[in-house]
Write an enzyme that holds these catalytic residues in place. Structure first.
Site, mmCIF file in Angstrom:
data_model
loop_
_atom_site.group_PDB
_atom_site.id
_atom_site.type_symbol
_atom_site.label_atom_id
_atom_site.label_comp_id
_atom_site.label_asym_id
_atom_site.label_seq_id
_atom_site.Cartn_x
_atom_site.Cartn_y
_atom_site.Cartn_z
ATOM 1 N N GLY A 342 0.716 -0.925 0.228
ATOM 2 C CA GLY A 342 -0.137 0.089 -0.162
ATOM 3 C C GLY A 342 0.701 1.344 0.030
ATOM 4 O O GLY A 342 -0.198 2.374 -0.039
ATOM 5 N N HIS A 346 1.811 10.325 -4.964
ATOM 6 C CA HIS A 346 0.580 10.633 -4.597
ATOM 7 C C HIS A 346 0.828 12.335 -4.225
ATOM 8 O O HIS A 346 1.579 12.664 -3.354
ATOM 9 C CB HIS A 346 -0.923 10.143 -3.886
ATOM 10 C CG HIS A 346 -0.461 10.488 -2.868
ATOM 11 N ND1 HIS A 346 -0.899 11.416 -1.799
ATOM 12 C CD2 HIS A 346 -0.147 9.102 -1.683
ATOM 13 C CE1 HIS A 346 -0.701 11.390 -0.536
ATOM 14 N NE2 HIS A 346 -0.535 9.577 -0.216
ATOM 15 N N CYS A 364 3.241 6.523 2.676
ATOM 16 C CA CYS A 364 2.883 6.843 1.782
ATOM 17 C C CYS A 364 4.432 8.185 1.495
ATOM 18 O O CYS A 364 4.159 8.395 2.262
ATOM 19 C CB CYS A 364 1.819 6.900 1.195
ATOM 20 S SG CYS A 364 1.498 6.173 0.783
#
Length: 417
Positions: A342, A346, A364
């Site tokens: 995951g 972004h 992330c």
């Protein structure tokens, strides 16, 4: 009264009559009966085990004209023929003119003649559980045509072997994209299967196959693919024996192209990502990465998926609603997946104040919407993202992790090394 000359002529003629009475007159081909050929009553028998034969003239002395005699392996009417064994047609006393071998779907099996066309050998492996029909003709040294006709059945496989391949045919992909073949059933004889796999490139590339498991084999070059390379992958596994009575039932070929080189470096400690395009620095982007407890993994990652908009729900990674770290964002922009677990790169407008200075994400790599949109427009699936600055490393198989293995270790994963 007959003259002396007349008497001499009659004497010669009489001698000729006597000679002809003792031996039949022959034509220039050695055939009797006024030049009509008389077939031999004997039949040639092949000494090849499992061969079917076509009658021919085996009594004519060596060097004389004779009818073609044909032997076919496997024998006519054979059943349970192994798909990986060649079909051969052999002619003695002449040469083969045409040979065609087809399965019950009408597909033709390729084959080749030897130099003097006395033997034809199939070059393709056969399908399991299929009926094959052989047809053709041969010509004897007597000029007569002999038909070739036979049929047989291949054995039925307990399990079939079929391949799914990534990338897809005609894709344009990034320079770190590993070829991935997924099998529908486990492969026991990896060497036999790997021998039927090939990769052809438009420029020289040093690469190798690497078995991830009995159901997956990957291929990568020693270094990233050269930009613009045309790659063709041939999975020629129809008829291959993969072990445990698992047989290849189909072959596949796919081709793809390597796009421009986009290599990204994420320095988690410095909170920055540099993007190099075709060897030149294109942009330096402030980022934020994983906070304590959600450390971003270091290693060579590869972009696996791209989404202009992606819902990100913490429940998918085990964080339940009510937990302080729970989140459910329906419209994350310009999201690019780099791990199966995951991690994405972004747009993260909610963390712009921390980008370039503090790590605040759940693992992330976040950046401004403007930078994320630009970056999204530059990348391809298969581009590498090299992350440094943390003590948490990539787990094997958590994404496309082929580039985290040394070249020597990767080569050792080949069944043919």
């Amino acid at each position: 009264m007959v003259s002396g000359v007349r008497k001499h002529g009659l004497a010669v003629a009489g001698i000729c009559v006597l000679l002809l009475a003792g031996t039949a007159c022959s034509d220039t081909n050695g055939n009797s009966n006024g030049g009509q050929s008389t077939p031999s009553a004997s039949t040639s028998q092949s000494g090849t085990p499992g061969a079917s034969t076509t009658p021919g003239d085996s009594t004519t002395p060596s060097g004389s004209n004779q009818a073609a005699s044909i032997a076919v392996v496997p024998a006519k009417g054979a059943t349970s023929v192994q798909p990986d064994k060649p079909v051969t047609v052999t002619s003695t006393g002449g040469k083969l003119t045409t040979i065609t071998l087809k399965d019950d779907d009408g597909d033709t099996v390729d084959g080749t003649f030897n130099g003097d066309k006395t033997q034809w050998t199939s070059s393709d492996l056969l399908k399991p559980g299929a009926t094959y029909t052989l047809s053709g003709s041969a010509e004897g040294t007597d000029g007569a045509t002999v038909p070739v006709s036979s049929s047989f059945k291949t054995l039925k496989a307990s399990r079939s072997l079929k391949a799914s391949i990534a990338p897809l045919n005609n894709d344009t992909v990034g320079v770190a994209y590993p070829v991935q073949i997924y099998w529908n059933n486990p492969v026991k004889d990896r060497a036999a299967v790997e021998k039927r796999l090939s990769v052809k490139t438009s420029v020289p590339v040093d690469g190798t196959w690497h078995w991830v498991s009995s159901k997956q084999v990957n291929y990568r070059p020693k270094n990233y693919w050269p930009t613009g390379t045309k790659v063709t992958v041939n999975v020629d596994t129809q008829g291959v024996n993969a072990g445990n009575n698992t047989w290849g039932t189909a072959s596949r070929t796919i081709s793809f192209t390597i796009g421009k080189s986009v290599v990204s470096h994420v320095d988690v400690k410095k909170h920055v990502m540099t993007v190099t395009i075709n060897g030149k620095l294109a942009r330096t982007i402030p980022i934020t990465a994983g906070k304590d407890g959600f450390t971003t993994r270091s290693g060579v990652k590869v972009i696996m998926e791209k989404y202009t908009t992606k819902r990100m729900d913490a429940a998918t990674v085990g964080i339940k609603p009510g937990d302080p770290n729970y989140y459910n964002i329906p419209d994350v922009k310009w999201a690019q997946r780099v791990t199966s677990s995951g991690e994405f790169l972004h747009g993260a407008p909610w963390s712009v104040g921390s980008q370039g200075s503090v790590n605040v994400s759940h693992g992330c790599v976040g950046m401004s919407l403007k930078d994320a949109q630009w970056y999204f427009g530059q990348t391809l699936i298969g581009d590498p993202v090299i992350v440094t600055g943390t003590n948490r490393t990539m787990e094997p198989g958590n994404g496309w992790t082929d580039w985290n293995t040394t070249w020597a270790a990767y080569k050792a994963g080949s069944a043919l090394s």
